[in-house]
Design a protein around this motif. Structure first.
Motif, PDB file in Angstrom:
ATOM      1  N   ASP A 473     -17.574  -5.839-132.593  1.00 23.85           N
ATOM      2  CA  ASP A 473     -16.394  -5.003-132.838  1.00 23.85           C
ATOM      3  C   ASP A 473     -15.116  -5.730-132.411  1.00 23.85           C
ATOM      4  O   ASP A 473     -14.092  -5.654-133.103  1.00 23.85           O
ATOM      5  N   ILE A 474     -15.175  -6.449-131.270  1.00 23.82           N
ATOM      6  CA  ILE A 474     -14.019  -7.238-130.828  1.00 23.82           C
ATOM      7  C   ILE A 474     -13.706  -8.332-131.846  1.00 23.82           C
ATOM      8  O   ILE A 474     -12.539  -8.584-132.178  1.00 23.82           O
ATOM      9  N   ALA A 475     -14.755  -8.978-132.373  1.00 25.58           N
ATOM     10  CA  ALA A 475     -14.562 -10.036-133.371  1.00 25.58           C
ATOM     11  C   ALA A 475     -13.902  -9.477-134.633  1.00 25.58           C
ATOM     12  O   ALA A 475     -13.014 -10.120-135.224  1.00 25.58           O
ATOM     13  N   PHE A 476     -14.315  -8.277-135.036  1.00 29.64           N
ATOM     14  CA  PHE A 476     -13.706  -7.647-136.214  1.00 29.64           C
ATOM     15  C   PHE A 476     -12.230  -7.341-135.953  1.00 29.64           C
ATOM     16  O   PHE A 476     -11.363  -7.584-136.808  1.00 29.64           O
ATOM     17  N   TRP A 477     -11.937  -6.821-134.749  1.00 28.51           N
ATOM     18  CA  TRP A 477     -10.538  -6.525-134.381  1.00 28.51           C
ATOM     19  C   TRP A 477      -9.695  -7.804-134.383  1.00 28.51           C
ATOM     20  O   TRP A 477      -8.560  -7.805-134.867  1.00 28.51           O
ATOM     21  N   LEU A 478     -10.259  -8.891-133.871  1.00 25.18           N
ATOM     22  CA  LEU A 478      -9.537 -10.164-133.871  1.00 25.18           C
ATOM     23  C   LEU A 478      -9.218 -10.622-135.291  1.00 25.18           C
ATOM     24  O   LEU A 478      -8.113 -11.098-135.572  1.00 25.18           O
ATOM     25  N   SER A 479     -10.187 -10.483-136.190  1.00 29.24           N
ATOM     26  CA  SER A 479      -9.967 -10.923-137.572  1.00 29.24           C
ATOM     27  C   SER A 479      -8.924 -10.064-138.275  1.00 29.24           C
ATOM     28  O   SER A 479      -8.169 -10.552-139.121  1.00 29.24           O
ATOM     29  N   GLU A 480      -8.869  -8.777-137.907  1.00 30.64           N
ATOM     30  CA  GLU A 480      -7.923  -7.870-138.548  1.00 30.64           C
ATOM     31  C   GLU A 480      -6.507  -8.020-137.980  1.00 30.64           C
ATOM     32  O   GLU A 480      -5.524  -8.019-138.719  1.00 30.64           O
ATOM     33  N   VAL A 481      -6.398  -8.138-136.655  1.00 25.68           N
ATOM     34  CA  VAL A 481      -5.085  -8.108-135.993  1.00 25.68           C
ATOM     35  C   VAL A 481      -4.562  -9.504-135.680  1.00 25.68           C
ATOM     36  O   VAL A 481      -3.355  -9.747-135.714  1.00 25.68           O
ATOM     37  N   THR A 517     -14.750 -21.476-135.792  1.00 20.14           N
ATOM     38  CA  THR A 517     -14.430 -21.271-137.207  1.00 20.14           C
ATOM     39  C   THR A 517     -13.922 -19.839-137.310  1.00 20.14           C
ATOM     40  O   THR A 517     -13.803 -19.136-136.304  1.00 20.14           O
ATOM     41  N   SER A 518     -13.648 -19.383-138.511  1.00 21.88           N
ATOM     42  CA  SER A 518     -13.153 -18.013-138.668  1.00 21.88           C
ATOM     43  C   SER A 518     -14.195 -16.982-138.254  1.00 21.88           C
ATOM     44  O   SER A 518     -13.852 -15.851-137.901  1.00 21.88           O
ATOM     45  N   LYS A 519     -15.493 -17.372-138.259  1.00 15.23           N
ATOM     46  CA  LYS A 519     -16.559 -16.421-137.923  1.00 15.23           C
ATOM     47  C   LYS A 519     -17.307 -16.776-136.640  1.00 15.23           C
ATOM     48  O   LYS A 519     -18.053 -15.946-136.119  1.00 15.23           O
ATOM     49  N   ASP A 520     -17.134 -17.997-136.154  1.00 15.20           N
ATOM     50  CA  ASP A 520     -17.822 -18.436-134.935  1.00 15.20           C
ATOM     51  C   ASP A 520     -16.820 -18.463-133.781  1.00 15.20           C
ATOM     52  O   ASP A 520     -15.792 -19.145-133.862  1.00 15.20           O
ATOM     53  N   ILE A 521     -17.136 -17.732-132.701  1.00 19.08           N
ATOM     54  CA  ILE A 521     -16.145 -17.505-131.641  1.00 19.08           C
ATOM     55  C   ILE A 521     -16.794 -17.627-130.265  1.00 19.08           C
ATOM     56  O   ILE A 521     -17.919 -17.154-130.045  1.00 19.08           O
ATOM     57  N   LEU A 522     -16.054 -18.237-129.334  1.00 17.98           N
ATOM     58  CA  LEU A 522     -16.420 -18.249-127.920  1.00 17.98           C
ATOM     59  C   LEU A 522     -15.559 -17.231-127.179  1.00 17.98           C
ATOM     60  O   LEU A 522     -14.347 -17.141-127.416  1.00 17.98           O
ATOM     61  N   PHE A 523     -16.176 -16.470-126.255  1.00 16.16           N
ATOM     62  CA  PHE A 523     -15.465 -15.455-125.471  1.00 16.16           C
ATOM     63  C   PHE A 523     -15.659 -15.724-123.973  1.00 16.16           C
ATOM     64  O   PHE A 523     -16.744 -16.116-123.545  1.00 16.16           O
ATOM     65  N   TRP A 524     -14.606 -15.471-123.201  1.00 13.52           N
ATOM     66  CA  TRP A 524     -14.703 -15.427-121.739  1.00 13.52           C
ATOM     67  C   TRP A 524     -14.151 -14.071-121.293  1.00 13.52           C
ATOM     68  O   TRP A 524     -13.127 -13.603-121.820  1.00 13.52           O
ATOM     69  N   PHE A 525     -14.799 -13.429-120.303  1.00 13.01           N
ATOM     70  CA  PHE A 525     -14.394 -12.089-119.876  1.00 13.01           C
ATOM     71  C   PHE A 525     -14.135 -12.050-118.367  1.00 13.01           C
ATOM     72  O   PHE A 525     -14.781 -12.769-117.590  1.00 13.01           O
ATOM     73  N   ARG A 526     -13.194 -11.185-117.972  1.00 11.89           N
ATOM     74  CA  ARG A 526     -12.898 -10.959-116.557  1.00 11.89           C
ATOM     75  C   ARG A 526     -12.886  -9.464-116.244  1.00 11.89           C
ATOM     76  O   ARG A 526     -12.433  -8.664-117.063  1.00 11.89           O
ATOM     77  N   SER A 527     -13.337  -9.135-115.029  1.00 12.81           N
ATOM     78  CA  SER A 527     -13.289  -7.751-114.560  1.00 12.81           C
ATOM     79  C   SER A 527     -11.892  -7.428-114.041  1.00 12.81           C
ATOM     80  O   SER A 527     -11.028  -8.302-113.949  1.00 12.81           O
ATOM     81  N   HIS A 528     -11.677  -6.161-113.665  1.00 17.14           N
ATOM     82  CA  HIS A 528     -10.356  -5.749-113.196  1.00 17.14           C
ATOM     83  C   HIS A 528     -10.022  -6.409-111.861  1.00 17.14           C
ATOM     84  O   HIS A 528     -10.904  -6.760-111.069  1.00 17.14           O
ATOM     85  N   THR A 529      -8.720  -6.550-111.594  1.00 16.72           N
ATOM     86  CA  THR A 529      -8.251  -7.262-110.409  1.00 16.72           C
ATOM     87  C   THR A 529      -8.728  -6.603-109.130  1.00 16.72           C
ATOM     88  O   THR A 529      -9.005  -7.274-108.137  1.00 16.72           O
ATOM     89  N   ALA A 530      -8.819  -5.277-109.118  1.00 21.81           N
ATOM     90  CA  ALA A 530      -9.217  -4.572-107.898  1.00 21.81           C
ATOM     91  C   ALA A 530     -10.584  -5.029-107.408  1.00 21.81           C
ATOM     92  O   ALA A 530     -10.877  -4.975-106.215  1.00 21.81           O
ATOM     93  N   ALA A 531     -11.421  -5.503-108.323  1.00 21.44           N
ATOM     94  CA  ALA A 531     -12.741  -5.995-107.920  1.00 21.44           C
ATOM     95  C   ALA A 531     -12.627  -7.266-107.092  1.00 21.44           C
ATOM     96  O   ALA A 531     -13.544  -7.628-106.358  1.00 21.44           O
ATOM     97  N   GLU A 532     -11.478  -7.977-107.214  1.00 19.34           N
ATOM     98  CA  GLU A 532     -11.269  -9.221-106.482  1.00 19.34           C
ATOM     99  C   GLU A 532     -10.666  -8.977-105.094  1.00 19.34           C
ATOM    100  O   GLU A 532     -10.604  -9.878-104.276  1.00 19.34           O
ATOM    101  N   ILE A 533     -10.196  -7.741-104.845  1.00 17.68           N
ATOM    102  CA  ILE A 533      -9.430  -7.459-103.637  1.00 17.68           C
ATOM    103  C   ILE A 533     -10.325  -6.903-102.542  1.00 17.68           C
ATOM    104  O   ILE A 533     -11.157  -6.034-102.785  1.00 17.68           O
ATOM    105  N   LYS A 534     -10.138  -7.390-101.341  1.00 17.63           N
ATOM    106  CA  LYS A 534     -10.890  -6.890-100.192  1.00 17.63           C
ATOM    107  C   LYS A 534      -9.963  -6.043 -99.316  1.00 17.63           C
ATOM    108  O   LYS A 534      -8.817  -6.390 -99.090  1.00 17.63           O
TER     109      LYS A 534
END
Length: 756
Positions: A473-481, A517-534
């Motif tokens: 779904d993210i890949a479809f959104w990227l191709s559209e937007v 390519t237009s159909k082959d994609i690499l993704f990297w993801f991060r969690s919210h910042t609060a998860a990094e805070i002690k």
């Protein structure tokens, strides 16, 4: 502020500048809104509105510019000072008073019985000649200050009142069209031996500076812990903190020391609005700020009615703090404070000058953070000791810059090593699966919590990543937007406009994308910042109850955690550059793999293998050359005869010698005479395979940099070898130490001025 952006549509420096300007503009508007809300509501001000304001989209400028201008005007020209001293503003041409604080007549003209022969005491008002108020040589020294371009170098000027004989520190600075003088009383025990007292302050600062300089380097935490301990011992405040600003403008208590029994703030993060942009601007102008008593009543400034505008108090040591800040201090039981600005070189990604900038303005500075001192009772620190603290903060800033440089060198080395390993895996298997399923993999390239690959209509997921259907779904959104973009990075998929952001939960907030390519994609993801805070101790447990209307650091931290629930740590430019480089290597590898094999005999196969090997070597070499050329540290290289064959942009910028002018010249002709023997020895040893480390030498400057004096480098030598492991040249990776030496020279000169 969250931002989504095409990953490779512009240079790193351009992206950073645009993002920073937009963030500061939006933050200033929000600061003005919150200030107006506080001023209008007074004691009924609801501080919890900060949460709602920070989580909403930054306000538009249209229709609110008047409120912002009024806010900035009030901050800079508030016409109020603190009562521990008095103020005069003098006309530069006539040396007559054009403005004075209401307490100035009493402090400067009161007659004392201890001073004989004062039959006609001077009157202080608009038009008074300031020479009539003080005895010589103080009055003469004040008048001489008019002839200096940078009057701050003369501070403090010691003056003595004619009527009372009382001594004052006169602290002078220029404002538009006038000279503003702050007068702070000198304790009788300090007068007339003021110079000796100042020398003692510098001796204390020198001891602290020596401790900072003795640190081995490589640990920002150790550096910050040392400086707060030294300031704590030097000033005697109850609490001293190193407060660091992050890329998105929010702040963090990075190091802290307190007297026993005080609640710790170490580890707490605060929204950007806790220290408004206007206050940060003032810290860049006036780098030490003291509030003696937040409960003391401010003193008004009386100005000549003929003045067209109010006098700016930006540079005044006495400028009264804002009422909102005073309330914040009182709520946290901090009655007095002393704050020192830590100003460092702008991020290297931002060092490219803009076309319209003159050369002398190309080196930008930024506010890294603050050294903050709090006290639970009123406290005054004399100007000489504050000046010594300012020097200490400058030296600390130099070492912060050194840590940045070291971190960048380590980071670039690690990224280059990881890119080389991933490239090698790609060349062996010619498939992106090798860098997803193997070890190391794409998660080792940049800091992330999860990653994914969409390739050949199949999905591979690593650790904390969306489900397969969500990735499609993210890949479809990227191709559209974002169909025209080769990639994307955002710290908030919600702010970037992805419709399915809510369904991902707060564990998937930030994302970086590289399209193979237009159909082959690499993704990297991060969690919210609060998860990094002690949380910084038991008293900061989230279950604790607090008055949500009250301005207090703990509530600020709770507000910050609410703000960052939908945001990850931002993707830095160097991380996006690393992703972009991997993307280019991937595209090249897959293009090569898709070419039809030419297997017409053994000779052709051998020829193809040689060509493929050369192509692989060329790709890796090109990438390494690109990284060296764009590195943020000086790098130069010579061949076996000592002739320059490598000269990156950073060393060209520092020396003023262009790349085309440096190539082919002998290295010994480019260094100062005093460094020739050192460089000759280092070159000789490196060509024998013996690589020296941390050798200091001086590089000549050229062109527009000629008058700046030599560039001081600390260099590591690295032997360059051919395919047969023969040494064919030397690469020098350096660290610029010029600024560090200038600061220490300045400190030594000022310390010498105070020696009896």
């Amino acid at each position: 502020m969250s931002s989504s952006r095409p990953a490779h549509s512009s240079s790193s420096s351009s992206r950073t500048r645009q993002s920073s300007r937009a963030r500061i503009l939006a933050q200033t508007t929000l600061d003005a809104e919150l200030n107006a809300e506080y001023e209008e509501s007074g004691d009924s001000f609801d501080y919890s509105k900060l949460v709602e304001a920070q989580r909403s989209t930054p306000p538009e400028q249209q229709g609110r510019s008047g409120k912002v201008i009024a806010y900035l005007q009030h901050i800079q020209r508030g016409k109020l000072i603190q009562p521990f001293g008095c103020l005069l503003a003098l006309d530069e041409k006539s040396f007559r008073v054009i403005a004075f604080s209401e307490n100035a007549p009493e402090m400067l003209t009161t007659v004392s019985h201890a001073v004989p022969n004062v039959d006609d005491p001077p009157k202080l008002g608009i038009g008074t000649n300031v020479r009539s108020l003080f005895t010589d040589p103080g009055a003469t020294a004040l008048q001489k200050a008019l002839g200096f371009a940078d009057v701050s170098l003369l501070n403090p000027i010691l003056v003595q009142c004619k009527t009372s004989g009382k001594p004052f520190y006169a602290i002078v600075h220029r404002a538009t069209g006038c000279l503003v003088v702050d007068f702070e009383p000198v304790k009788p025990t300090e007068f007339p031996a003021t110079a000796a007292g100042a020398l003692q302050s510098y001796k204390l600062a020198a001891k602290a500076i020596s401790k900072i300089q003795s640190l081995p380097g490589g640990s920002m935490e150790a550096l910050c812990n040392t400086v707060v301990k030294e300031v704590f011992d030097l000033t005697g405040y109850d609490r001293v903190m190193a407060y660091k600003f992050h890329e998105d403008e929010h702040g963090e208590v990075f190091a802290e020391i307190t007297k026993p029994g005080i609640e710790p703030y170490i580890g707490l993060h605060y929204p950007a609005t806790d220290i408004p942009q206007a206050a940060r601007f003032l810290f860049m102008k006036n780098k030490v700020r003291m509030i003696c008593d937040c409960r003391a009543r401010s003193v008004k400034i009386i100005e000549d009615e003929a003045l067209s505008i109010d006098i700016s108090l930006c540079g005044s040591t006495l400028r009264a703090p804002h009422s909102c800040h005073l309330k914040y201090m009182e709520n946290m039981n901090s009655i007095a404070s002393l704050v020192m600005a830590v100003v460092v070189n702008e991020n290297e990604e931002d060092d490219e000058p803009e076309p319209e900038q003159p050369p002398q303005q190309q080196k930008k500075k930024r506010l890294w953070g603050l050294i903050v001192c709090h006290h639970e009772s009123p406290r005054y620190v004399p100007f000489p000791l504050r000046y010594a603290c300012e020097f200490l903060a400058q030296v600390f800033a130099v070492h912060v810059n050194k840590e940045f440089e070291l971190e960048k060198q380590i980071r670039e080395k690690n990224i280059l090593r990881m890119q080389t390993m991933l490239s090698d895996m790609l060349f062996k298997e010619s498939s992106p699966l090798s860098i997803v399923s193997g070890s190391p993999n794409i998660m080792d390239l940049v800091k992330c919590d999860g990653a994914a690959l969409l390739y050949g209509d199949k999905v591979w997921r690593l650790q904390t990543a969306p489900t397969e259907s969500q990735i499609r779904d993210i890949a479809f959104w990227l191709s559209e937007v974002h169909g025209d973009s080769t990639g994307l990075s955002t710290d908030s998929l919600q702010d970037a406009g992805y419709p399915g952001a809510a369904s991902l939960g707060d564990m998937i907030c930030g994302m970086a994308v590289a399209k193979i390519t237009s159909k082959d994609i690499l993704f990297w993801f991060r969690s919210h910042t609060a998860a990094e805070i002690k949380w910084g101790g038991a008293k900061h447990d989230p279950s604790d109850k607090d008055d949500n209307r009250r301005m207090h650091p703990r509530l600020s931290f709770k507000a910050f955690l609410e703000v960052v629930k939908t945001k990850s740590l931002p993707w830095s430019d160097y991380e996006m550059d690393a992703i972009h480089s991997l993307q280019l290597i991937l595209r090249g590898t897959l293009n090569d793999a898709s070419k039809p094999a030419q297997a017409s005999g053994l000779d052709n196969q051998i020829g193809d293998l040689k060509l493929d090997g050369l192509a692989e070597l060329q790709a890796v070499t090109s990438e390494m050359v690109r990284l060296m050329e764009t590195a943020t540290v000086p790098i130069l290289a010579v061949d076996g005869n000592g002739l320059v064959n490598g000269w990156n942009q950073k060393v060209a910028e520092l020396s003023g010698l262009r790349v085309d002018e440096a190539i082919g010249r002998h290295i010994l002709t480019l260094v100062e005479d005093s460094s020739v023997s050192l460089v000759q020895r280092m070159l000789y040893l490196a060509l024998q395979g013996r690589e020296e480390k941390e050798v200091r030498f001086e590089l000549k400057t050229h062109g527009s940099k000629r008058d700046d004096g030599p560039v001081i480098l600390v260099v590591n030598a690295c032997a360059s070898r051919d395919l047969h492991d023969h040494v064919v040249g030397v690469c020098f990776v350096a660290q610029d130490m010029t600024v560090h030496k200038l600061v220490m020279d300045k400190f030594t000169r000022v310390e010498g001025d105070y020696k009896p």
